[in-house]
Motif scaffolding. Structure first.
Motif, short mmCIF file in Angstrom:
data_model
loop_
_atom_site.label_atom_id
_atom_site.label_comp_id
_atom_site.label_asym_id
_atom_site.label_seq_id
_atom_site.Cartn_x
_atom_site.Cartn_y
_atom_site.Cartn_z
N GLY A 102 31.19 40.06 59.64
CA GLY A 102 31.87 40.30 60.91
C GLY A 102 30.93 40.72 62.03
O GLY A 102 31.39 41.03 63.13
N CYS A 103 29.63 40.78 61.78
CA CYS A 103 28.68 41.20 62.81
C CYS A 103 28.55 40.15 63.89
O CYS A 103 28.76 38.95 63.67
N ALA A 104 28.17 40.62 65.07
CA ALA A 104 28.00 39.71 66.21
C ALA A 104 26.75 38.87 66.03
O ALA A 104 25.79 39.29 65.39
N VAL A 105 26.79 37.69 66.59
CA VAL A 105 25.63 36.79 66.57
C VAL A 105 25.28 36.41 68.00
O VAL A 105 26.12 36.47 68.90
N TYR A 106 24.05 36.04 68.21
CA TYR A 106 23.57 35.71 69.55
C TYR A 106 23.89 34.28 69.92
O TYR A 106 23.73 33.35 69.11
N HIS A 107 24.38 34.09 71.13
CA HIS A 107 24.60 32.75 71.69
C HIS A 107 23.95 32.70 73.06
O HIS A 107 24.24 33.55 73.92
N PRO A 108 23.08 31.77 73.31
CA PRO A 108 22.42 31.70 74.63
C PRO A 108 23.42 31.33 75.72
O PRO A 108 24.41 30.63 75.48
N ALA A 109 23.18 31.84 76.93
CA ALA A 109 24.03 31.54 78.09
C ALA A 109 23.11 31.25 79.27
O ALA A 109 22.83 32.13 80.08
N PRO A 110 22.61 30.02 79.37
CA PRO A 110 21.66 29.71 80.45
C PRO A 110 22.32 29.79 81.82
O PRO A 110 23.53 29.54 81.97
#
Length: 437
Positions: free
Chosen positions: A7-15
């Motif tokens: 359930g941990c958060a994961v990184y998603h890029p937001a250019p």
């Protein structure tokens, strides 16, 4: 444990978007209203329509609304309990009577968040409400500024019309003067005076064109349009002020104006943080259990509690800072309330003065226009020379510009008063204050 990790958060890029967000026309603007419905973009816009479009599309407001997400994140963080801590240890047997390695393990939970939960959530809610009130105040100011620019642009158009009338009249006089000078009926001095008068009007006309361009570009910036985009606006008559309603609004500024409401929420947040600092004298507090085996194969287990004893530090520094912050915000609120009251009453007095001046200017302009019409008729019949007719025409248009300027000042002052008093905004109820610690 593995289910928890899932359930941990994961990184998603937001250019970042690198394209120009400004629109080339009104048709490209966002027009969907939050409560349902939409602003009709076809044809001329009313003042409320322009105000709504400015609130929906102003780039600065779009950026300001992103602050709401930070406040919501603070509220979420205030309601979360820290994760438990797991510890384990291993000690190899190197010498001595023992027969096996020692093992140790423990599980503990920091319960400090439970002690300060209520005050932390209260502070976070007040902080989010403060952000919302600040954004609302900024939206109301943008809406008012957009309406004022529409009124100013209408005044610019009227002033330009009078200046062009002056230009045409003086150009006619200048042409007639040049013809008389060529016929040796007038001297070169008369030609010089005529050309100077025409040049002065042309200078004023150029200045007025530049002023209109600046006002248009300011409105374009509020609407998120590219500079130089014209916006068709249809002005409706502005209703006169209701003195009783204005007086009631001034007396209830603390309950109406979003910037003052924001200060009240800021004070409430500071008060909650003070209570949290007082409770934190005993923190951190954690409870748990430990278990282990020594080198002689003796097992043991038991509870574990740890807390701070308020003997020396007692969190006095944080408490003093929180008290000073609360006192400073209380003084800031009182100063802002006094300034808002004085500003509204001063503007109300200025509006009364402008109403008298504008009414007198309208009367004088109407009389001057009537005289100019008579002068044109006399000039057409040959009873009045061109220079005298042009002078009376210029005097009339000058009176008209004075009346236009005063009318614009009056209308913008009324809009400013509505902004300062919060007229048109529903009262914002601040959360009830708990007794200060």
């Amino acid at each position: 444990m593995f289910f928890g990790l899932a359930g941990c958060a994961v990184y998603h890029p937001a250019p970042l978007a690198l394209h120009d967000p400004l629109q080339a026309s009104v048709a490209g603007l966002r027009n969907q209203l939050p409560g349902g419905g939409a602003v009709a973009l076809g044809g001329a816009l009313s003042l409320p329509d322009v105000a709504a479009l400015a609130v929906l599309n102003d780039p600065d407001l779009v950026a300001a609304r992103a602050q709401r997400g930070v406040g919501e994140a603070d509220l979420l963080s205030a309601g979360l309990v820290p994760d438990p801590s797991l510890s384990a240890g291993f000690a190899a047997l190197l010498s001595g009577p023992g027969s096996m390695p020692a093992l140790a393990g423990g599980l503990s939970q920091d319960v400090s968040a439970l002690v300060t939960y209520r005050v932390n959530v209260r502070a976070a809610k007040a902080g989010l409400a403060q952000v919302n009130a600040q954004i609302l105040w900024q939206e109301w100011q943008v809406a008012s500024q957009a309406e004022q620019l529409c009124i100013m642009l209408d005044g610019d158009a009227q002033s330009l019309a009078t200046l062009r009338a002056d230009h045409d009249a003086l150009a006619q006089v200048n042409n007639a003067t040049l013809a008389q000078v060529a016929a040796h009926n007038l001297t070169v001095a008369a030609e010089s005076v005529s050309m100077a008068d025409l040049a002065a009007v042309d200078t004023a006309l150029n200045t007025a064109v530049q002023t209109r361009g600046q006002d248009r570009d300011q409105l374009d910036a509020l609407l998120g349009l590219q500079p130089g985009t014209d916006v068709a606006v249809a002005l409706s008559p502005v209703q006169p002020l209701n003195p009783a309603a204005v007086e009631d609004a001034i007396n209830s500024l603390a309950q109406r104006r979003p910037d003052l409401i924001a200060l009240r929420f800021g004070y409430e947040q500071a008060d909650a943080k003070l209570r949290g600092a007082i409770l934190s004298q005993f923190l951190p507090v954690s409870i748990g259990a430990t278990a282990g085996r020594d080198t002689s194969n003796v097992w043991s287990a038991g509870p574990q509690v740890s807390l701070s004893l308020p003997l020396f530090n007692r969190n006095r520094g944080a408490i003093a800072q929180a008290k000073a912050t609360r006192a400073q915000l209380a003084a800031q609120f009182q100063a802002s309330l006094a300034s808002a009251d004085a500003g509204a009453r001063a503007l109300l007095a200025r509006i009364a003065l402008l109403q008298d001046e504008s009414a007198a200017a309208d009367t004088q302009a109407a009389a001057a226009v009537k005289i100019a019409a008579q002068a044109r008729a006399a000039f057409a019949s040959g009873a009045l020379d061109a220079s005298s007719a042009a002078g009376l025409q210029s005097a009339a248009t000058s009176r008209e510009r004075e009346a236009i300027a005063l009318r614009v000042q009056l209308l913008t002052a009324r809009l400013s008063l509505e902004t300062l008093t919060g007229v048109g905004l529903p009262p914002i109820a601040a959360a009830p204050m708990e007794p200060a610690a």
